[in-house]
Design a protein around this motif. Structure first.
Motif, mmCIF file in Angstrom:
data_model
loop_
_atom_site.group_PDB
_atom_site.id
_atom_site.type_symbol
_atom_site.label_atom_id
_atom_site.label_comp_id
_atom_site.label_asym_id
_atom_site.label_seq_id
_atom_site.Cartn_x
_atom_site.Cartn_y
_atom_site.Cartn_z
ATOM 1 N N GLY A 189 0.681 -1.170 -0.101
ATOM 2 C CA GLY A 189 0.047 -0.077 0.076
ATOM 3 C C GLY A 189 0.805 1.223 -0.051
ATOM 4 N N LEU A 201 2.158 1.722 -3.474
ATOM 5 C CA LEU A 201 0.918 2.342 -4.197
ATOM 6 C C LEU A 201 0.965 4.030 -4.093
ATOM 7 N N LYS A 222 -7.062 2.532 -0.660
ATOM 8 C CA LYS A 222 -6.839 1.853 -2.017
ATOM 9 C C LYS A 222 -8.015 2.415 -3.168
ATOM 10 N N ASP A 229 -3.840 6.217 4.401
ATOM 11 C CA ASP A 229 -3.054 4.959 4.466
ATOM 12 C C ASP A 229 -1.722 5.224 5.109
ATOM 13 N N GLY A 280 -3.386 0.103 -8.145
ATOM 14 C CA GLY A 280 -4.238 0.383 -7.105
ATOM 15 C C GLY A 280 -5.324 -0.704 -7.031
ATOM 16 N N LEU A 338 -5.764 -3.269 -4.122
ATOM 17 C CA LEU A 338 -6.982 -3.332 -3.326
ATOM 18 C C LEU A 338 -7.541 -4.716 -3.336
#
Length: 486
Positions: free
Chosen positions: A38, A41, A102, A135, A197, A201
């Protein structure tokens, strides 16, 4: 309860089991790396516009002010969503907000890819900033709550992932350039963010498990035992209610909970973590994020050459980022930050005084060393310090507040660089910015707290007396011996 099940009486038993682990393996490793995914990302989303900023500026005929607003937009939004993410994680747990982040990142990427105007790009960057803010506050808390005490410095691995994401963006930009897509290349880079993403996710929805430490701090021992059984592949069970031990120093919900990080034993920890976070954010987002533009001044306006130059700089970030856990283990996070800031100051001073007069090899070496010292030192440590310095029900909230302060630094860095560069020139901009790591280095040398140089675990730490009015009544004699397991 199964005969061979490990009995969980309270938070100390959960921590004792975690700290007895020799490494992060099995399902715990999957969760740990998915949390890092994450953050990959987040870095990918933040750097997606960096590689194509020059073509994007031409494509949309952007002014310096518009560039400054667009590049800093996500950071301004993250200022608000960092503490919101922390509040969500402390109230609802770690998993749901991570997945929500996400989803927001994907929405933001799609809006930017198909944006017909500058205003729509700003809307998309709003969603990206919200995702980033939520996040980072939570993912770092998850990493801390799945990491044994002896491996604390491993949290710094996120910095290596950040630069891996930046370099992946640059490599993809070179691929898209070979497709001869012209100045619209930036849309392809952002589209890749949407693909990453959706992948993260789906994986997080399928594989993440709620943090047992958070569940135990909330006195949800049955849920904590079930989570540990799923994570560690052996049976755990909550002790009968008459054997359970109360959570010591359980903080109240709401603003009073968050304000604890500015009092007593936590104050110097907050100052240290905030200093590192703000300082590293300003220096990175004012210089490191704009490396493709800086590279263009060295290698010419050709997109491929400038991108390859920026890629060469950021490879040093991968090396320094993945080396930072080892540096943190050897020096401690505080001293690693102090020395890293000092060396970044020297690099910025050198760029400011001699940038226009250095031979090419030195003009390449100095920015590379800037990235190396940044990523190996303070780059990772602000978030690691805040994640390791507070107990579970304060951790995500503290990450949110300190992350918001870092986002202010990031927004300022992104905002001032194009404006200062246009007004004062590149060399004077470097000199002005060199003040930031100098001040941060001094503060890091003065404050003595370091979570990697103490035997204190914040999740079973007794607070200083001045906290007593903010906490539920507890009896210290009820505290179980850490590591006493049935």
């Amino acid at each position: 309860m199964q005969p061979n099940a490990i009995k969980i009486r309270g938070i100390d038993d959960v921590i004792a089991y975690l700290d007895s682990r020799q490494g992060i393996v099995g399902r715990a490793a999957v969760i740990w790396w998915l949390a890092l995914g994450g953050l990959f990302l987040d870095a990918f989303s933040n750097s997606a516009l960096s590689a194509g900023l020059g073509p994007m500026t031409r494509n949309l005929s952007l002014t310096a002010g518009q560039v400054a607003l667009m590049t800093s937009m996500a950071s301004w939004v993250a200022i608000a969503f960092n503490p919101i993410g922390g509040w969500m994680a402390d109230r609802w747990g770690r998993i749901r907000p991570l997945v929500l982040a996400k989803l927001l990142a994907v929405i933001g990427a799609v809006l930017v890819v198909f944006a017909p105007s500058f205003e729509m790009i700003l809307v998309g960057r709003f969603f990206v900033g919200a995702a980033y803010g939520i996040d980072f506050a939570i993912a770092m808390a998850v990493l801390a709550e799945f990491t044994p005490a002896k491996l604390k410095s491993r949290l710094n691995t996120w910095q290596g992932m950040w630069y891996a994401a930046v370099c992946t963006n640059l490599l993809l930009a070179l691929l898209f350039y070979s497709w001869e897509v012209g100045d619209s290349i930036w849309r392809y880079s952002v589209a890749a963010t949407a693909v990453f993403g959706v992948t993260i996710l789906v994986l997080q929805l399928a594989l993440l498990v709620e943090s047992p430490i958070w569940l135990a701090r909330k006195e949800r021992l049955d849920d904590a035992a079930r989570a540990m059984s799923r994570i560690y592949g052996q049976p755990f069970a909550a002790a009968p209610r008459n054997e359970r031990l109360p959570v010591l120093n359980q903080a109240r919900r709401g603003a009073a909970n968050v304000l604890l990080i500015f009092r007593g034993v936590y104050l110097q920890r907050t100052i240290l973590a905030a200093t590192v976070q703000i300082g590293q954010s300003i220096q990175y987002f004012a210089v490191g994020w704009y490396l493709p533009l800086i590279s263009a001044t060295l290698f010419g306006k050709d997109f491929a050459q400038a991108t390859i130059g920026a890629l060469a700089f950021n490879v040093f970030g991968i090396f320094g980022g993945f080396l930072s856990p080892w540096i943190g283990r050897k020096l401690g996070l505080r001293r690693a930050s102090a020395f890293g800031f000092a060396m970044v100051f020297v690099m910025l001073l050198t760029l400011g005084l001699f940038h226009g007069h250095m031979p090419l090899w030195l003009a390449v070496t100095v920015p590379s060393l800037f990235i190396l010292f940044h990523s190996g030192g303070p780059g990772a440590n602000g978030k690691s310090l805040s994640s390791l310095s507070f107990r579970s029900e304060l951790r995500a909230g503290a990450n949110g507040i300190i992350g918001a302060l870092g986002s202010i630094g990031a927004a300022l860095g992104l905002l001032v660089f194009p404006l200062f560069r246009e007004k004062y020139g590149l060399e004077h901009t470097f000199l002005i910015l060199s003040v930031v790591p100098l001040v941060a280095s001094v503060i890091c040398f003065v404050i003595r707290w370091d979570p990697t140089r103490t035997t204190i675990n914040p999740d079973n730490e007794a607070d200083a007396p001045q906290f007593k009015d903010d906490l539920h009544p507890t009896v210290e004699s009820l505290r179980p011996a850490v590591g006493k397991m049935n």
